[in-house]
Design a protein around this motif. Sequence first.
Motif, PDB file in Angstrom:
ATOM      1  N   UNK A  24      21.932  45.073  45.547  1.00  0.00           N
ATOM      2  CA  UNK A  24      22.309  43.859  44.809  1.00  0.00           C
ATOM      3  C   UNK A  24      23.190  44.201  43.612  1.00  0.00           C
ATOM      4  N   UNK A  25      22.810  45.236  42.851  1.00  0.00           N
ATOM      5  CA  UNK A  25      23.601  45.630  41.680  1.00  0.00           C
ATOM      6  C   UNK A  25      24.971  46.163  42.089  1.00  0.00           C
ATOM      7  N   UNK A  26      25.039  46.852  43.222  1.00  0.00           N
ATOM      8  CA  UNK A  26      26.333  47.347  43.704  1.00  0.00           C
ATOM      9  C   UNK A  26      27.236  46.188  44.090  1.00  0.00           C
ATOM     10  N   UNK A  27      26.666  45.202  44.794  1.00  0.00           N
ATOM     11  CA  UNK A  27      27.456  44.028  45.177  1.00  0.00           C
ATOM     12  C   UNK A  27      27.932  43.268  43.946  1.00  0.00           C
ATOM     13  N   UNK A  28      27.043  43.094  42.965  1.00  0.00           N
ATOM     14  CA  UNK A  28      27.426  42.371  41.742  1.00  0.00           C
ATOM     15  C   UNK A  28      28.518  43.103  40.983  1.00  0.00           C
ATOM     16  N   UNK A  29      28.518  44.442  41.046  1.00  0.00           N
ATOM     17  CA  UNK A  29      29.572  45.208  40.383  1.00  0.00           C
ATOM     18  C   UNK A  29      30.919  44.979  41.047  1.00  0.00           C
ATOM     19  N   UNK A  30      30.945  44.979  42.376  1.00  0.00           N
ATOM     20  CA  UNK A  30      32.215  44.809  43.086  1.00  0.00           C
ATOM     21  C   UNK A  30      32.684  43.359  43.104  1.00  0.00           C
ATOM     22  N   UNK A  31      31.804  42.424  42.786  1.00  0.00           N
ATOM     23  CA  UNK A  31      32.196  41.011  42.740  1.00  0.00           C
ATOM     24  C   UNK A  31      32.926  40.685  41.432  1.00  0.00           C
ATOM     25  N   UNK A  32      32.749  41.509  40.411  1.00  0.00           N
ATOM     26  CA  UNK A  32      33.331  41.208  39.100  1.00  0.00           C
ATOM     27  C   UNK A  32      34.833  40.950  39.138  1.00  0.00           C
ATOM     28  N   UNK A  33      35.660  41.799  39.754  1.00  0.00           N
ATOM     29  CA  UNK A  33      37.097  41.482  39.776  1.00  0.00           C
ATOM     30  C   UNK A  33      37.418  40.235  40.593  1.00  0.00           C
ATOM     31  N   UNK A  34      36.650  39.997  41.674  1.00  0.00           N
ATOM     32  CA  UNK A  34      36.854  38.776  42.447  1.00  0.00           C
ATOM     33  C   UNK A  34      36.564  37.548  41.598  1.00  0.00           C
ATOM     34  N   UNK A  35      35.485  37.605  40.810  1.00  0.00           N
ATOM     35  CA  UNK A  35      35.133  36.475  39.949  1.00  0.00           C
ATOM     36  C   UNK A  35      36.218  36.230  38.906  1.00  0.00           C
ATOM     37  N   UNK A  36      36.763  37.295  38.341  1.00  0.00           N
ATOM     38  CA  UNK A  36      37.842  37.150  37.364  1.00  0.00           C
ATOM     39  C   UNK A  36      39.031  36.424  37.973  1.00  0.00           C
ATOM     40  N   UNK A  37      39.468  36.887  39.140  1.00  0.00           N
ATOM     41  CA  UNK A  37      40.667  36.323  39.764  1.00  0.00           C
ATOM     42  C   UNK A  37      40.442  34.904  40.258  1.00  0.00           C
ATOM     43  N   UNK A  38      39.309  34.663  40.907  1.00  0.00           N
ATOM     44  CA  UNK A  38      39.038  33.336  41.475  1.00  0.00           C
ATOM     45  C   UNK A  38      38.864  32.308  40.361  1.00  0.00           C
TER      46      UNK A  38
END
Length: 226
Positions: free
Chosen positions: A144-158
């Motif tokens: 879960x923490x790994x997924x949340x880390x990799x989602x950060x740039x997606x969240x910024x852009x989206x």
Amino acid sequence: MNENLFASFITPTMMGLPIVILIVMFPSILFPSPNRLINNRLISLQQWLIQLTAKQMLSIHNQKGQTWALMLISLILFIGSTNLLGLLPHSFTPTTQLSMNLGMAIPLWAATVVIGFRHKTKSSLAHFLPQGTPLPLIPMLVIIETISLFIQPMALAVRLTANITAGHLLIHLIGGAALALMNISTSVALITFIILILLTILEFAVALIQAYVFTLLVSLYLHDNT
């Protein structure tokens, strides 16, 4: 009206060649380098706003994080000026393109993560497994923490893409409605036009706020890794 709803989001071309690079470079003209002993009011106002933003954004950083001052200030100036120029009629807004926003978010996020693993290895790895986690939950929490880390740039852009795109669509729809209502009911068209003006003022604020939020989140990621 429906046919041209998304026309403003199409990358403009000239003689079959995309001119998005020229559009991206254009905001730099708005911030000239001062070359006089005493600056005019516009340059002085720009410098005051830049210093105020830099002071507020870099106050949480240590000496290592403050080396990113030029990058963060350039980022907020670029996004803010691009968003504001995109509100002009018949203009193209590069920040409505998810590919461009990902191109900004992923390298900046990756740089902060690399800095964290390089200088604070134990602390960075500790984020994947909170202290006191029960043994059976360890694999799940790491995933879960790994997924949340990799989602950060997606969240910024989206986030940036969605907010800017939604505002442009609303302005287009309400502007088209006001124009169509002119021949039906002048009073309703006038009310719709007033709503359009208020929405445009709101979009000016959103353009600046989204630039600040994007840069602030990058700054927070940097703070967590320095």
